[in-house]
Design an enzyme around this catalytic site. Sequence first.
Site, PDB file in Angstrom:
ATOM      1  N   ARG A 283       0.829  -1.217   0.000  1.00 37.94           N
ATOM      2  CA  ARG A 283       0.000   0.000   0.000  1.00 37.94           C
ATOM      3  C   ARG A 283       0.863   1.267   0.000  1.00 37.94           C
ATOM      4  O   ARG A 283       0.390   2.343   0.320  1.00 37.94           O
ATOM      5  CB  ARG A 283      -0.908  -0.002   1.228  1.00 37.94           C
TER       6      ARG A 283
ATOM      7  N   ARG B  71       2.895   8.746  -5.859  1.00 37.98           N
ATOM      8  CA  ARG B  71       2.038   9.717  -6.560  1.00 37.98           C
ATOM      9  C   ARG B  71       2.830  10.461  -7.617  1.00 37.98           C
ATOM     10  O   ARG B  71       3.959  10.870  -7.360  1.00 37.98           O
ATOM     11  CB  ARG B  71       1.507  10.765  -5.574  1.00 37.98           C
TER      12      ARG B  71
ATOM     13  N   ARG C 298       7.544  -7.034  17.209  1.00 41.18           N
ATOM     14  CA  ARG C 298       8.664  -6.098  17.252  1.00 41.18           C
ATOM     15  C   ARG C 298       8.349  -5.094  18.351  1.00 41.18           C
ATOM     16  O   ARG C 298       7.187  -4.760  18.594  1.00 41.18           O
ATOM     17  CB  ARG C 298       8.825  -5.360  15.920  1.00 41.18           C
TER      18      ARG C 298
ATOM     19  N   ARG D   6      13.167   7.225  13.321  1.00 46.22           N
ATOM     20  CA  ARG D   6      12.596   8.552  13.094  1.00 46.22           C
ATOM     21  C   ARG D   6      12.696   9.422  14.333  1.00 46.22           C
ATOM     22  O   ARG D   6      12.888   8.928  15.440  1.00 46.22           O
ATOM     23  CB  ARG D   6      11.150   8.467  12.625  1.00 46.22           C
TER      24      ARG D   6
ATOM     25  N   GLU E 145      12.948   7.288  17.936  1.00 41.21           N
ATOM     26  CA  GLU E 145      12.286   5.984  17.975  1.00 41.21           C
ATOM     27  C   GLU E 145      13.258   4.897  17.513  1.00 41.21           C
ATOM     28  O   GLU E 145      13.696   4.899  16.371  1.00 41.21           O
ATOM     29  CB  GLU E 145      11.076   6.042  17.034  1.00 41.21           C
TER      30      GLU E 145
ATOM     31  N   TYR F 267      -1.951  -5.664  12.765  1.00 38.96           N
ATOM     32  CA  TYR F 267      -1.455  -4.295  12.843  1.00 38.96           C
ATOM     33  C   TYR F 267      -2.608  -3.362  12.496  1.00 38.96           C
ATOM     34  O   TYR F 267      -2.909  -3.115  11.343  1.00 38.96           O
ATOM     35  CB  TYR F 267      -0.276  -4.065  11.902  1.00 38.96           C
TER      36      TYR F 267
ATOM     37  N   ASP G  50      -4.569   0.310  12.595  1.00 47.56           N
ATOM     38  CA  ASP G  50      -4.542   1.750  12.855  1.00 47.56           C
ATOM     39  C   ASP G  50      -5.662   2.065  13.833  1.00 47.56           C
ATOM     40  O   ASP G  50      -6.539   1.233  14.079  1.00 47.56           O
ATOM     41  CB  ASP G  50      -4.756   2.534  11.546  1.00 47.56           C
TER      42      ASP G  50
END
Length: 373
Positions: free
Chosen positions: A176, A180, A253, A284, A304, A352, A354
């Site tokens: 996914r 663009r 993880r 990040r 992180e 996972y 959201d």
Amino acid sequence: MNNHSFKYDYLIVGSGLFGAVFAHEANLRGFKCLVIDKRNHLGGNVHCKSVEGINVHSYGAHIFHTNDKEIWQYVNQFASFNNYINSPVANYNGELYNLPFNMNTFYELWKVRTPKEAQEIIRQQTENLNIDEPANLEEQAIKLVGTDIYEKLIKGYTEKQWGRPCKELPAFIIKRLPVRFTFDNNYFNDTFQGIPIGGYNKIIDGLLKDIECKTDINFFDDRAYWEQQANKIVFTGKIDEFFDYKFGELEYRSLRFEEATLNTSNYQGVAVMNYTDAITPFTRIIEHKHFEFGQQDKTVISREYPASWHKKAEPYYPVNNEKNDSLYKQYKELANQTPQVIFGGRLAEYRYYDMHQVIASALTKVKKEFQND
């Protein structure tokens, strides 16, 4: 089983979004709930804390985005959302690129100005590789965006994130990936996006208003006692732990966060900066104030660090490879034979999710549980 012998109708183990939504909906219908959480605060991974007047996302960046109007309206009952748009930046050895991959990225990489030129470069980089059916993440990524972008912006980041080579990771992880051919830095394609003004605690507090909650309580420390407290249990922890690792351990993880308060009003100019090289140990840096357009004198950043998981570590990401998925199926069958327990959320469903997906899952389970009410 006689309901009258129980103090509560539902014991909800875990106060993250799944547990909080379920408790809220059960409470609205007149059922008596008790929510327990092993952490010293409510809200699970969406918990925020205030530092220097900044809402700090304690467990990594949480950006709400969905195409589901009903879910959007649901969360807006509890907080107003701002118009934050996620536009992360990738840092590869000091070179900066816009994410998701778009015409700004391609211009910075190749100095191309038209979609046609960008598509032609990607075509040239992939045409001799004969990748029809990508067998792993590396092949999938190269097929989508070519070798330059893969080497600079995907490989190092992904291998740090998952702790294994891209060739050993399944292709679907990156299917996914937004690519663009427009000059658009909005990471998500969703219609609704934003951050709750005042932080996620407002939503959790709204959901759990008037419900008895206890923190610093580990269900497994006195399982027999807690199982006697309610007619039914809503369990949002690790499904393998609930069944005492009967078939073996599922893999995860983990993450480690290093937080710093800095004496500057603006550290990196963006909420999320990904470090995509292999050498930088963190994936990040989050600068929290930018989620709410903060004007404070100081700033708070979190680095992180991905980490391998063990039983004492916090499980963040399920490792959805074939081995773990077939192990989860065995636990799921056991769960189906345990009607007095409702399993839900990222850990109990080993998915996972959201945030909007967790809420949708909770509302689906609510509908099923209370269909006759």
